[in-house]
Design a protein around this motif. Structure first.
Motif, PDB file in Angstrom:
ATOM      1  N   UNK A   1       0.840  -1.189   0.000  1.00 51.76           N
ATOM      2  CA  UNK A   1       0.000   0.000   0.000  1.00 51.76           C
ATOM      3  C   UNK A   1       0.875   1.240   0.000  1.00 51.76           C
ATOM      4  N   UNK A   2       0.329   2.297  -0.571  1.00 53.50           N
ATOM      5  CA  UNK A   2       1.043   3.573  -0.641  1.00 53.50           C
ATOM      6  C   UNK A   2       0.001   4.675  -0.436  1.00 53.50           C
ATOM      7  N   UNK A   3       0.180   5.485   0.593  1.00 51.36           N
ATOM      8  CA  UNK A   3      -0.771   6.547   0.908  1.00 51.36           C
ATOM      9  C   UNK A   3      -0.210   7.903   0.518  1.00 51.36           C
ATOM     10  N   UNK A   4      -1.115   8.810   0.173  1.00 49.61           N
ATOM     11  CA  UNK A   4      -0.684  10.136  -0.265  1.00 49.61           C
ATOM     12  C   UNK A   4      -1.760  11.185  -0.039  1.00 49.61           C
ATOM     13  N   UNK A   5      -1.291  12.393   0.111  1.00 49.22           N
ATOM     14  CA  UNK A   5      -2.122  13.572   0.274  1.00 49.22           C
ATOM     15  C   UNK A   5      -2.222  14.273  -1.076  1.00 49.22           C
ATOM     16  N   UNK A   6      -3.426  14.699  -1.443  1.00 43.08           N
ATOM     17  CA  UNK A   6      -3.614  15.527  -2.631  1.00 43.08           C
ATOM     18  C   UNK A   6      -3.734  16.964  -2.157  1.00 43.08           C
ATOM     19  N   UNK A   7      -2.956  17.860  -2.758  1.00 41.94           N
ATOM     20  CA  UNK A   7      -2.981  19.272  -2.398  1.00 41.94           C
ATOM     21  C   UNK A   7      -3.104  20.114  -3.662  1.00 41.94           C
ATOM     22  N   UNK A   8      -3.690  21.281  -3.499  1.00 42.31           N
ATOM     23  CA  UNK A   8      -3.820  22.233  -4.603  1.00 42.31           C
ATOM     24  C   UNK A   8      -2.718  23.275  -4.474  1.00 42.31           C
ATOM     25  N   UNK A   9      -2.025  23.556  -5.568  1.00 39.81           N
ATOM     26  CA  UNK A   9      -0.985  24.587  -5.591  1.00 39.81           C
ATOM     27  C   UNK A   9      -1.533  25.779  -6.370  1.00 39.81           C
ATOM     28  N   UNK A  10      -1.777  26.910  -5.707  1.00 37.88           N
ATOM     29  CA  UNK A  10      -2.282  28.092  -6.403  1.00 37.88           C
ATOM     30  C   UNK A  10      -1.329  28.555  -7.499  1.00 37.88           C
ATOM     31  N   UNK A  11      -1.887  29.238  -8.477  1.00 37.80           N
ATOM     32  CA  UNK A  11      -1.127  29.664  -9.658  1.00 37.80           C
ATOM     33  C   UNK A  11       0.161  30.411  -9.302  1.00 37.80           C
TER      34      UNK A  11
ATOM     35  N   UNK B   1       7.056  25.896  -6.471  1.00 42.10           N
ATOM     36  CA  UNK B   1       6.792  24.509  -6.080  1.00 42.10           C
ATOM     37  C   UNK B   1       7.483  23.555  -7.049  1.00 42.10           C
ATOM     38  N   UNK B   2       7.511  23.900  -8.328  1.00 39.69           N
ATOM     39  CA  UNK B   2       8.256  23.097  -9.303  1.00 39.69           C
ATOM     40  C   UNK B   2       9.727  22.996  -8.926  1.00 39.69           C
ATOM     41  N   UNK B   3      10.299  24.109  -8.449  1.00 39.36           N
ATOM     42  CA  UNK B   3      11.693  24.081  -7.982  1.00 39.36           C
ATOM     43  C   UNK B   3      11.831  23.191  -6.746  1.00 39.36           C
ATOM     44  N   UNK B   4      10.844  23.235  -5.862  1.00 32.02           N
ATOM     45  CA  UNK B   4      10.861  22.384  -4.668  1.00 32.02           C
ATOM     46  C   UNK B   4      10.793  20.912  -5.028  1.00 32.02           C
ATOM     47  N   UNK B   5       9.954  20.575  -6.002  1.00 31.05           N
ATOM     48  CA  UNK B   5       9.852  19.184  -6.462  1.00 31.05           C
ATOM     49  C   UNK B   5      11.194  18.733  -7.024  1.00 31.05           C
TER      50      UNK B   5
ATOM     51  N   UNK C   1      14.105  19.758  -6.239  1.00 35.89           N
ATOM     52  CA  UNK C   1      15.112  19.669  -5.180  1.00 35.89           C
ATOM     53  C   UNK C   1      14.840  18.534  -4.195  1.00 35.89           C
ATOM     54  N   UNK C   2      13.808  17.763  -4.429  1.00 38.14           N
ATOM     55  CA  UNK C   2      13.378  16.719  -3.492  1.00 38.14           C
ATOM     56  C   UNK C   2      13.890  15.353  -3.936  1.00 38.14           C
ATOM     57  N   UNK C   3      15.046  14.905  -3.397  1.00 42.60           N
ATOM     58  CA  UNK C   3      15.665  13.678  -3.892  1.00 42.60           C
ATOM     59  C   UNK C   3      14.842  12.413  -3.659  1.00 42.60           C
ATOM     60  N   UNK C   4      14.048  12.373  -2.595  1.00 43.96           N
ATOM     61  CA  UNK C   4      13.275  11.160  -2.318  1.00 43.96           C
ATOM     62  C   UNK C   4      11.959  11.092  -3.104  1.00 43.96           C
ATOM     63  N   UNK C   5      11.668  12.161  -3.845  1.00 47.19           N
ATOM     64  CA  UNK C   5      10.469  12.234  -4.709  1.00 47.19           C
ATOM     65  C   UNK C   5       9.178  11.988  -3.946  1.00 47.19           C
ATOM     66  N   UNK C   6       9.101  12.534  -2.730  1.00 49.36           N
ATOM     67  CA  UNK C   6       7.880  12.390  -1.944  1.00 49.36           C
ATOM     68  C   UNK C   6       6.853  13.459  -2.296  1.00 49.36           C
ATOM     69  N   UNK C   7       7.226  14.424  -3.121  1.00 49.56           N
ATOM     70  CA  UNK C   7       6.288  15.410  -3.656  1.00 49.56           C
ATOM     71  C   UNK C   7       6.391  15.363  -5.174  1.00 49.56           C
ATOM     72  N   UNK C   8       5.228  15.299  -5.825  1.00 49.98           N
ATOM     73  CA  UNK C   8       5.174  15.175  -7.279  1.00 49.98           C
ATOM     74  C   UNK C   8       3.908  15.857  -7.784  1.00 49.98           C
TER      75      UNK C   8
END
Length: 192
Positions: A145-155, A161-165, A167-174
């Motif tokens: 199983x794999x659980x995840x949160x869905x979030x809205x990123x305002x314009x 946020x793209x830069x944050x994604x 910079x995220x080596x474990x790819x826990x945000x996509x």
């Protein structure tokens, strides 16, 4: 084999309408409050869902945290009689993000790249939370199983946020559309 959705809050087992409603409320709330000069503060206006004194220890499951946040947002929107326009999946002003909380490494890279939009655990601001989902994946070693949160990123925050994604080596945000989640497949269906 594609992942299969086994749990969702809001419930998406028969239709995406509850999710569409929760997303419309989130978009209306976030687009009205997002300030590009205040990424750390502008989308943390609802009560902190991890406040144990307010919610109690039993409320600390991820699905309950999201549910409580949605409830407060709904009541606030309704009380203020703010209009919540209908949304279409392909025409959102911002983008949808998935966060896998069990896979984050608390490295702070996404937080630094976004000026605090993400916290040091790579969690998006709680005002942006739309739903919480669990998928079942068949792997060579058995079901997982794999659980995840869905979030809205305002314009206004899509670029940082793209830069944050990135910079995220474990790819826990996509971005949702780049993820291998059952929800991404459901949203891509033409009839939805």
């Amino acid at each position: 084999m594609s992942p299969r959705l086994i749990s969702s809050k809001p419930d998406c087992t028969s239709s995406l309408e509850r999710l569409r409603t929760a997303l419309a409320e989130t978009v209306a709330w976030c687009e009205a409050r997002a300030r590009d000069q205040a990424p750390r503060e502008s989308l943390r206006g609802l009560p902190d869902p991890v406040d144990i004194e307010a919610w109690g220890r039993l409320g600390l499951s991820p699905a309950n945290l999201v549910w409580a946040t949605q409830g407060v947002r709904y009541k606030t929107l309704k009380g203020a009689r703010l209009e919540v326009p209908a949304i279409e999946w392909g025409t959102l002003p911002g983008r949808l993000l998935v966060f896998f909380p069990d896979e984050e490494a608390a490295d702070g890279g996404a937080e630094a790249q976004t000026g605090g939009y993400f916290d040091d655990h790579n969690t998006p601001p709680w005002d942006t939370w739309v739903g919480y989902f669990t998928d079942l994946h068949e792997t060579p070693t058995g079901p997982m199983t794999r659980s995840y949160l869905l979030a809205y990123v305002p314009a206004v925050f899509v670029t940082p946020v793209g830069r944050g994604i990135a910079a995220n080596p474990e790819e826990c945000i996509q971005w949702l559309e780049d993820s291998e989640t059952a929800l991404a497949a459901l949203v891509k269906r033409p009839a939805l």
